[in-house]
Design an enzyme around this catalytic site. Sequence first.
Site, PDB file in Angstrom:
ATOM      1  N   LYS A 276       0.853  -1.200   0.000  1.00  0.00           N
ATOM      2  CA  LYS A 276       0.000   0.000   0.000  1.00  0.00           C
ATOM      3  C   LYS A 276       0.881   1.239   0.000  1.00  0.00           C
ATOM      4  O   LYS A 276       2.056   1.192   0.402  1.00  0.00           O
ATOM      5  CB  LYS A 276      -0.928   0.029   1.218  1.00  0.00           C
ATOM      6  CG  LYS A 276      -0.274  -0.004   2.613  1.00  0.00           C
ATOM      7  CD  LYS A 276       0.189   1.315   3.178  1.00  0.00           C
ATOM      8  CE  LYS A 276       0.775   1.198   4.593  1.00  0.00           C
ATOM      9  NZ  LYS A 276       1.561   2.359   5.031  1.00  0.00           N
TER      10      LYS A 276
ATOM     11  N   ASP B  57      -3.002  -1.250  10.280  1.00  0.00           N
ATOM     12  CA  ASP B  57      -3.123  -1.243   8.818  1.00  0.00           C
ATOM     13  C   ASP B  57      -3.756  -2.512   8.252  1.00  0.00           C
ATOM     14  O   ASP B  57      -3.977  -2.595   7.042  1.00  0.00           O
ATOM     15  CB  ASP B  57      -1.729  -1.127   8.191  1.00  0.00           C
ATOM     16  CG  ASP B  57      -1.270   0.319   8.078  1.00  0.00           C
ATOM     17  OD1 ASP B  57      -2.066   1.214   8.408  1.00  0.00           O
ATOM     18  OD2 ASP B  57      -0.131   0.530   7.657  1.00  0.00           O
TER      19      ASP B  57
HETATM   20  C1  LIG Z   1       1.819   4.763   9.996  1.00  0.00           C
HETATM   21  C2  LIG Z   1       1.060   3.756   9.204  1.00  0.00           C
HETATM   22  C3  LIG Z   1       0.183   4.463   8.168  1.00  0.00           C
HETATM   23  O1  LIG Z   1      -0.419   3.586   7.273  1.00  0.00           O
HETATM   24  O2  LIG Z   1       1.845   2.870   8.429  1.00  0.00           O
HETATM   25  P1  LIG Z   1       3.333   2.257   8.370  1.00  0.00           P
HETATM   26  O3  LIG Z   1       4.315   3.333   8.109  1.00  0.00           O
HETATM   27  O4  LIG Z   1       3.627   1.540   9.667  1.00  0.00           O
HETATM   28  O5  LIG Z   1       3.276   1.283   7.242  1.00  0.00           O
HETATM   29  C4  LIG Z   1       0.133   2.923  10.121  1.00  0.00           C
HETATM   30  O6  LIG Z   1      -0.853   3.686  10.737  1.00  0.00           O
HETATM   31  C5  LIG Z   1       0.840   2.063  11.121  1.00  0.00           C
HETATM   32  O7  LIG Z   1       0.138   0.857  11.150  1.00  0.00           O
HETATM   33  P2  LIG Z   1       0.818  -0.505  11.665  1.00  0.00           P
HETATM   34  O8  LIG Z   1       2.193  -0.648  11.045  1.00  0.00           O
HETATM   35  O9  LIG Z   1      -0.175  -1.605  11.458  1.00  0.00           O
HETATM   36  O10 LIG Z   1       1.022  -0.106  13.142  1.00  0.00           O
HETATM   37  P3  LIG Z   1       0.842  -0.934  14.502  1.00  0.00           P
HETATM   38  O11 LIG Z   1       1.645  -2.183  14.415  1.00  0.00           O
HETATM   39  O12 LIG Z   1      -0.598  -1.000  14.858  1.00  0.00           O
HETATM   40  O13 LIG Z   1       1.572   0.089  15.508  1.00  0.00           O
HETATM   41  C6  LIG Z   1       2.970   0.233  15.650  1.00  0.00           C
HETATM   42  C7  LIG Z   1       3.245   1.356  16.639  1.00  0.00           C
HETATM   43  O14 LIG Z   1       3.019   2.618  15.979  1.00  0.00           O
HETATM   44  C8  LIG Z   1       2.366   3.554  16.832  1.00  0.00           C
HETATM   45  N1  LIG Z   1       1.084   3.952  16.217  1.00  0.00           N
HETATM   46  C9  LIG Z   1       0.557   3.241  15.187  1.00  0.00           C
HETATM   47  C10 LIG Z   1      -0.615   3.635  14.579  1.00  0.00           C
HETATM   48  C11 LIG Z   1      -1.251   4.805  15.077  1.00  0.00           C
HETATM   49  N2  LIG Z   1      -2.394   5.242  14.546  1.00  0.00           N
HETATM   50  N3  LIG Z   1      -0.720   5.503  16.102  1.00  0.00           N
HETATM   51  C12 LIG Z   1       0.442   5.102  16.669  1.00  0.00           C
HETATM   52  O15 LIG Z   1       0.924   5.751  17.598  1.00  0.00           O
HETATM   53  C13 LIG Z   1       2.206   2.864  18.168  1.00  0.00           C
HETATM   54  O16 LIG Z   1       3.302   3.236  18.953  1.00  0.00           O
HETATM   55  C14 LIG Z   1       2.312   1.381  17.821  1.00  0.00           C
HETATM   56  O17 LIG Z   1       2.854   0.636  18.868  1.00  0.00           O
END
Ligand SMILES: C[C@@](CO)(OP(=O)(O)O)[C@H](O)COP(=O)(O)OP(=O)(O)OC[C@H]1O[C@@H](n2ccc(N)nc2=O)[C@H](O)[C@@H]1O
Length: 283
Positions: A13, A138
């Site tokens: 994504k 996600d």
């Molecule tokens: C930021 C985003 C945007 O799409 O993507 P990535 O860069 O990781 O792919 C996501 O919200 C990431 O989702 P995901 O990778 O599933 O995160 P999770 O495992 O749920 O969370 C990892 C950590 O990120 C922080 N976290 C995550 C999501 C959110 N809305 N707020 C947070 O503060 C928290 O500290 C959590 O412990």
Amino acid sequence: MSVQKLTLPSPAKLNLMLHILGRRADGYHELETLFQFLDYGDEITFAVRDDGVIRLNTEFEGVPHDSNLIVKAAKKLQEQSGCTLGVDIWIDKILPMGGGIGGGSSNAATTLLGLNHLWQLDWDEDRLAALGLTLGADVPVFVRGHAAFAEGVGEKLSPEYPEEPWYLVLVPQVSVSTAEIFSDPLLTRDSAPIKVRPVPKGNSRNDCLPVVARRYPEVRNALNLLGKFTEAKLTGTGSCVFGGFPSKAEADKVSALLTETLSGFVAKGSNVSMLHRKLQTLL
Ligand SMILES: C[C@@](CO)(OP(=O)(O)O)[C@H](O)COP(=O)(O)OP(=O)(O)OC[C@H]1O[C@@H](n2ccc(N)nc2=O)[C@H](O)[C@@H]1O
Ligand SMILES: Nc1ncnc2c1ncn2[C@@H]1O[C@H](COP(=O)(O)OP(=O)(O)O)[C@@H](O)[C@H]1O
């Protein structure tokens, strides 16, 4: 006779924009983000076992099997459904880990949908998305398989229909920890909510970018290089950087220039995930 073996795609994504509105009491952040899929990803093969054992047969560097999101998803689904069947799993992994293109979350969603099919559980999408959310913020968008505007921590999804350009995605050789970026004191957490949909032009900012670019010179470099040809954006918390092009030929041309020094790939943006397109053919 029912199907016993299945190979399914697990797409990447992009976050076409990402605004941080605030921080909740549990530390998670309230976001607004626009998700779109890429026709590019891993491939996962599942073969049913009748002894209840869940076995991942592919080694992941740095990720023990018990903490692999594929195994976690399979075990949770087995537990919650009471299914007595098991599964052998193999993965052809091409998505970079910690790249902000959601490989782990996508793998979890492909596992949930694949096993729902193979184990003949007949769970609906709402139930699978709710289980998915317990694995990662996600996962639900990959379960639903449609480009979406997301609110909350990323779980409140409304379908969206952004343009579907060709993208050049640059992959700086660093893995960014999502938790580390979200806990950075310099992160701005006060963006105003967007009131109208589709997301108006001029809102494509990613609030994580300044913090990620400050911490990672490799990401800064990728943004500068791609920015010479098109608007260069960060997906999620990085490390991947992407830009859109009207045709594959144009994306390939810039790719040829930049991937001499940086890793990267060209892929079509898609509002219906290739996982869902494949599942449709099985029905
Ligand atoms: C930021 C985003 C945007 O799409 O993507 P990535 O860069 O990781 O792919 C996501 O919200 C990431 O989702 P995901 O990778 O599933 O995160 P999770 O495992 O749920 O969370 C990892 C950590 O990120 C922080 N976290 C995550 C999501 C959110 N809305 N707020 C947070 O503060 C928290 O500290 C959590 O412990
Ligand atoms: N099946 C999986 N694929 C990728 N990463 C996984 C998987 N299972 C667990 N992980 C862990 O999740 C972390 C985040 O991976 P990933 O979802 O690919 O990155 P991002 O959320 O930045 O897009 C990895 O660094 C890894 O430790």
